[in-house]
Design an enzyme around this catalytic site. Structure first.
Site, PDB file in Angstrom:
ATOM      1  N   ASP A 180       0.855  -1.189   0.000  1.00  0.00           N
ATOM      2  CA  ASP A 180       0.000   0.000   0.000  1.00  0.00           C
ATOM      3  C   ASP A 180       0.892   1.241   0.000  1.00  0.00           C
ATOM      4  O   ASP A 180       1.838   1.332   0.787  1.00  0.00           O
ATOM      5  CB  ASP A 180      -0.876  -0.038   1.260  1.00  0.00           C
ATOM      6  CG  ASP A 180      -2.091   0.847   1.130  1.00  0.00           C
ATOM      7  OD1 ASP A 180      -3.093   0.369   0.573  1.00  0.00           O
ATOM      8  OD2 ASP A 180      -2.015   2.007   1.577  1.00  0.00           O
ATOM      9  N   ILE A 181       0.604   2.189  -0.887  1.00  0.00           N
ATOM     10  CA  ILE A 181       1.407   3.414  -0.905  1.00  0.00           C
ATOM     11  C   ILE A 181       1.011   4.277   0.302  1.00  0.00           C
ATOM     12  O   ILE A 181      -0.179   4.529   0.531  1.00  0.00           O
ATOM     13  CB  ILE A 181       1.205   4.200  -2.217  1.00  0.00           C
ATOM     14  CG1 ILE A 181       1.621   3.337  -3.429  1.00  0.00           C
ATOM     15  CG2 ILE A 181       2.007   5.510  -2.198  1.00  0.00           C
ATOM     16  CD1 ILE A 181       1.394   3.995  -4.769  1.00  0.00           C
TER      17      ILE A 181
ATOM     18  N   GLU B  67      -4.413   2.337  -4.649  1.00  0.00           N
ATOM     19  CA  GLU B  67      -2.969   2.399  -4.442  1.00  0.00           C
ATOM     20  C   GLU B  67      -2.472   1.120  -3.773  1.00  0.00           C
ATOM     21  O   GLU B  67      -1.491   1.110  -3.057  1.00  0.00           O
ATOM     22  CB  GLU B  67      -2.597   3.637  -3.605  1.00  0.00           C
ATOM     23  CG  GLU B  67      -3.005   3.601  -2.134  1.00  0.00           C
ATOM     24  CD  GLU B  67      -4.402   4.130  -1.847  1.00  0.00           C
ATOM     25  OE1 GLU B  67      -5.266   4.046  -2.731  1.00  0.00           O
ATOM     26  OE2 GLU B  67      -4.623   4.612  -0.712  1.00  0.00           O
TER      27      GLU B  67
END
Ligand SMILES: [Mg+2]
Length: 337
Positions: free
Chosen positions: A201-202, A245
């Site tokens: 996950d960004i 994301e």
């Protein structure tokens, strides 16, 4: 309609004149030769529909000319009518047929018989030309059909690619991730081999979009996706974009230690991109949180257990401060580097 060329061969000019006058009609072009040698010369320059060949000629006679014609690929199918004043004996006629005559006409010529016989061969010629034309058209159609077939195959390949990939990043999409994951799960279950899953996950991606706008946000996603794809080297590994994301990597035949190693390299490689991120409380650059989990499946249809474990590890990595890797069974062993 194509002009039918008729070659008339006779050593006597008055006979050539008679033949020419009998042949005078639209659609027929007459070519004259007064010897066998001259006739053979004309064969090279013209495609004849029919040849009217005198049998008795000084030098090369009609039979010799016919035999030479039959031996030549270009001329062997041109119909020949022998024109002869000779006796109508069977032997004579047979000799003519053996050398390639398709018919006989006897001098003095009967205009009615002459025209009807010649007419048959001219009709045949036109049929042949029409068939050749059709055959050419058919060949052309076949070429077009093959081209269309190729285009169709290309389109199908593109469609297939579109249906399994994420349009922005080119990674596998969620649907294909599910299909691959389910497939690998079953394989691992059968082989009693380890299967690992990494979820990524960004960090603070919403803040990134808010700071730099969605176009930059998309560019960031593409760069991160590329870094993930570059990190995973084996052909059997599958990298997917599973949410806005969020990304996931399936690692078949990989134990937790291997998955942790890949997870850390993923985190490292994203950080090395050095994409500026002013809105992130944890770094000047874009970073990712990573969760890893591994299992040797003992049940055939329990794919969610591994996904949940990896998600839980990711959740822990986020809770512990982000920009780090955690794994499900060995809690945060990797920790932040
Ligand atoms: Mg003669």
């Amino acid at each position: 309609m194509r002009i039918a060329k008729v070659l008339i061969v006779d050593d006597r000019p008055e006979n050539l004149l008679t033949l020419e006058s009998l042949l005078e009609q639209p659609g027929i072009e007459v070519v004259r030769a007064n010897s066998g040698e001259e006739a053979l010369g004309h064969m090279l320059d013209h495609d004849f529909a029919l040849i009217l060949l005198d049998v008795q000629m000084p030098g090369m006679d009609g039979y010799e000319v016919a035999e030479l014609m039959r031996g030549n690929r270009k001329t062997k199918h041109i119909p020949i009518i022998f024109v002869t004043a000779e006796g109508k004996g069977k032997a004579q006629v047979f000799k003519g047929y053996e050398s390639g005559a398709v018919d006989y006409l006897f001098k003095p010529l009967d205009a009615h018989i002459f025209k009807s016989k010649v007419g048959v061969f001219i009709d045949l010629f036109h049929h042949k030309v029409a068939l050749e034309q059709k055959s050419l058209e058919l060949d052309q159609k076949l070429v077009e059909l093959e081209e269309l077939q190729q285009q169709l195959e290309q389109t199908n390949e593109q469609l297939l690619l579109l249906s399994i990939t994420d349009g922005l990043t080119g990674l596998l999409n969620k649907r294909q991730f599910n299909a691959n994951f389910s497939h690998e799960w079953k394989r691992a279950y059968r082989n009693k081999s380890p299967l690992s899953l990494i979820v990524i996950d960004i960090d603070y991606f919403k803040a990134y979009n808010d700071t730099y706008g969605h176009t930059k946000g998309d560019e960031c996603l593409v760069q991160v996706a590329q870094a993930l794809a570059d990190t995973v080297k084996r052909d059997v590994d599958r990298t997917a974009r599973v949410g806005g994301e969020e990304f996931a990597i399936i690692l078949p035949d990989t134990e937790l230690a291997g998955a942790q190693h890949v997870a850390e390299r993923v985190r490292d490689n994203v950080e090395l991109l050095a994409i500026q991120h002013k809105g992130s409380p944890v770094s000047e650059h874009v970073t990712v949180s990573v969760g890893a989990a591994s299992i040797i499946p003992t049940q055939k249809e329990d794919t969610l257990s591994l996904i949940k474990a990896a998600d839980a590890a990711l959740y822990k990595a986020k809770g512990d401060g982000r920009n780090m890797c955690c794994s499900a069974t060995l809690e945060c062993e990797l920790g932040a580097v």
